[in-house]
Design an enzyme around this catalytic site. Sequence first.
Site, PDB file in Angstrom:
ATOM      1  N   CYS A   1       6.167   8.576   0.975  1.00 50.97           N
ATOM      2  CA  CYS A   1       7.422   9.039   0.383  1.00 50.97           C
ATOM      3  C   CYS A   1       7.123   9.663  -0.990  1.00 50.97           C
ATOM      4  O   CYS A   1       6.063   9.422  -1.549  1.00 50.97           O
ATOM      5  CB  CYS A   1       8.395   7.869   0.242  1.00 50.97           C
ATOM      6  SG  CYS A   1       7.705   6.470  -0.640  1.00 50.97           S
TER       7      CYS A   1
ATOM      8  N   CYS B   1       5.956   7.336  -3.658  1.00 52.46           N
ATOM      9  CA  CYS B   1       4.603   6.817  -3.491  1.00 52.46           C
ATOM     10  C   CYS B   1       3.581   7.803  -4.055  1.00 52.46           C
ATOM     11  O   CYS B   1       2.598   7.411  -4.668  1.00 52.46           O
ATOM     12  CB  CYS B   1       4.312   6.571  -2.007  1.00 52.46           C
ATOM     13  SG  CYS B   1       5.606   5.681  -1.165  1.00 52.46           S
TER      14      CYS B   1
END
Lengths: 77, 343
Positions: free
Chosen positions: A10, A13
């Site tokens: 994501c 991240c």
Amino acid sequence: MEIKVLGTGCPKCKTLERLTREVVEKNSIDASVTKVEDIVEIMKYNIMSTPALVIDGKVVLKGRVPSEGELKELLTK
Amino acid sequence: MLYMKAGWKKLLLILVVLTAWVLLYKNLQSLTDWLIDSLLGLTGGKHFTESLRFFIFEVPKVLLLLCLIIFFVGIIRSFFTPERTRKALEGKSLFTGNVMAALLGIVTPFCSCSAIPLFLGFVQAGIPIGVTFSFLIAAPMINEVAVILLFGLFGWKVALIYVVTGLVIAILSGWVIGRLKLEKYVEEWVYQVSNEGQEENGERYSFSDRIAMGLSAVKEIVGKVWIYVVAGIAIGAAAHGYVPESFMTNLMGKSAWYSVPLSILIGVPLYSNAAGIIPIVSVFIEKGVPLGTALAFMMAVIGLSLPEMVILRKVLKVKMLVIFAAIVATGIMIVGFIFNTIM
């Protein structure tokens, strides 16, 4: 020191991975940074929100991206 | 001592900002009118003037609401973690579990990219699949951005209707999924994931940590959605001034029974966030679309998104996803029909 960034890919991240590498480099911290994307691996750390930061096998942060200052503190402690 | 001083300074700053917020929010209408009528000297009543007035008033209003409420929601959320929610749901009976999961879905921090670890974490703790789904339906559908926009553009009644019906859909859909015993449609590997060896490690936050988390929530969320708010309201403003009244009454009006299922069919593949879609829906309503249809459309867009389905495909078999989507869509349809009938 062994640093792991846990995240399935994501945007947050990726931000955490980049920020971690930056802080490590800026402060010349002796550490290896690896990104863990495999969900089965991630689940071994018993976390339910990504991204998470693992230092020497211990989860120190999960579910959010810290500020640079906070991250530096976590990594130099 | 030094820390105390810094704490007071922060508190004072928050009070100053809050006062400025209230003053600005209270006077927004007169400021807008002054800007349009006096400073720019535009003639009232014209399409362009009224569109511009709508835009200049609504954009700061919605952004102000977003900043304030997301700040407080950010603080409230610092008390709720997925781990605590899981603990609260462990060992609950089916219906109670569904109700609690839906309620906790509203307050627990959740992003669809975390749906997989969350799902796995729930399954590991032995939380029934139906309860997990109540959480997974409520969490994206009833989010603070949607509720704030509904409140700002439609008033508190519609916002409340949205929250309550959203909760009912999440609770009942999860309950039905639980009763159907669909555990076999979860991918087999899910049950083999282990989490031994790591103890629970709760983070402790101070009051000023929580304030900081509220602020970073504002920065993160408003930073991401403001552009959709501006674009959505711009489209809304243009339609507000130029599209004739009751333009959509024939196509999507009350007499057209198919308007509810049709709006859901259009809504599901349409991927947008609440910030972009709600200002546009507010114009639909103004132009003759009944509330039930509009509600169904928004819920389908916000609550049943294709990207989330794709993410969940990792842990669920296709059949399970189809059943899940069908149940939630049916719930949304019932809500749409009910509100079209009673309003």
